[in-house]
Design an enzyme around this catalytic site. Sequence first.
Site, short mmCIF file in Angstrom:
data_model
loop_
_atom_site.label_atom_id
_atom_site.label_comp_id
_atom_site.label_asym_id
_atom_site.label_seq_id
_atom_site.Cartn_x
_atom_site.Cartn_y
_atom_site.Cartn_z
N ASP A 16 -9.51 -5.41 -4.53
CA ASP A 16 -8.96 -4.45 -3.57
C ASP A 16 -9.91 -3.25 -3.47
O ASP A 16 -10.14 -2.55 -4.45
CB ASP A 16 -7.58 -3.99 -4.04
CG ASP A 16 -6.84 -3.14 -3.02
OD1 ASP A 16 -7.50 -2.45 -2.22
OD2 ASP A 16 -5.60 -3.16 -3.03
N SER A 44 0.82 -1.20 0.00
CA SER A 44 0.00 0.00 0.00
C SER A 44 0.87 1.26 0.00
O SER A 44 1.66 1.47 -0.92
CB SER A 44 -0.96 -0.05 1.19
OG SER A 44 -2.02 0.86 1.04
N HIS A 75 -7.49 -6.07 0.25
CA HIS A 75 -6.31 -5.21 0.31
C HIS A 75 -5.30 -5.74 1.32
O HIS A 75 -4.10 -5.75 1.06
CB HIS A 75 -6.74 -3.79 0.69
CG HIS A 75 -5.63 -2.80 0.71
ND1 HIS A 75 -4.99 -2.38 -0.44
CD2 HIS A 75 -5.03 -2.13 1.73
CE1 HIS A 75 -4.06 -1.50 -0.14
NE2 HIS A 75 -4.04 -1.33 1.17
#
Length: 293
Positions: free
Chosen positions: A227, A97, A256
């Site tokens: 996601d 991320s 995610h």
Amino acid sequence: MTYITTKDGAQIFYKDWGPKDAQPIVFHHGWPLSADDWDNQMLFFLGEGYRVVAHDRRGHGRSNQTSDGNEMDTYASDVADLTAKLDLRDAIHIGHSTGGGEVARYVARSEPGRVAKAVLIDAVPPVMVRKESNPGGTPIEVFDGFRAALAANRAQLYLDIPTGPFYGFNRPGAKVSEGLIRNWWRQGMMGSAKAGYECIKAFSETDFTEDLKAIDVPVLVIHSEDDQIVPYADSAPLTVELLKHGTLKTYKDLPHGLCQTHPEIVNADILAFVRGEQAGADPEVLTITPVMA
């Protein structure tokens, strides 16, 4: 606890496990978490004989809650200070991320010999926010909403995110882990409210296009089509097109936070890449559809 001091005097906490002469793997966490988010992966790769390192980004976890420097250039500079202090060479840098953005910026600017490969997992590059050059991006109003919610009641926001979209626990039939939710909240609340607020701009508005173009080492790009935090279509396929030596590995329906919900899948794929089984000298696209339990 172990810390390094950065150029501007910030104290950055880090973990450093395993033989010092083994190849290092450096983990970069997402917003607003800490090195603890990589516990599963650090134990796994330690068991495979690697030296594993993870740090708390400034303003996060156990690192200093600095007033300044909550942006990507400083984050990457802090990583450079850490790798220099530990003299990490031929390292594999893995970012999830926001940490994927940090990896992209650091690797693009790293000293020769420091980095062997990189892995970007459900990562924010090339750029998240919608703008003229990125029409498929996420509207700025979404990130403004995160900022408003954080300022109003950070503790509640940090429950709502892992309870819902981060781990896909809002999907029908999802197997909810109360432990993952509480651990996400614990990590987030350890950090600075100011750093958490300002990091939203860092992960959503930083454009990593030129960083990706400059990276010369093999990069594995892992992303799931489901996601709900970093939309797939505006991230991974665009990222791999910009890389000189990129491999895209697409999952169909993982969340995610897939490193925590499905480590048995993710760890195996990263290990294969690290060992050179899927390094790939030229861009390659692989679509993987895991069998869900």
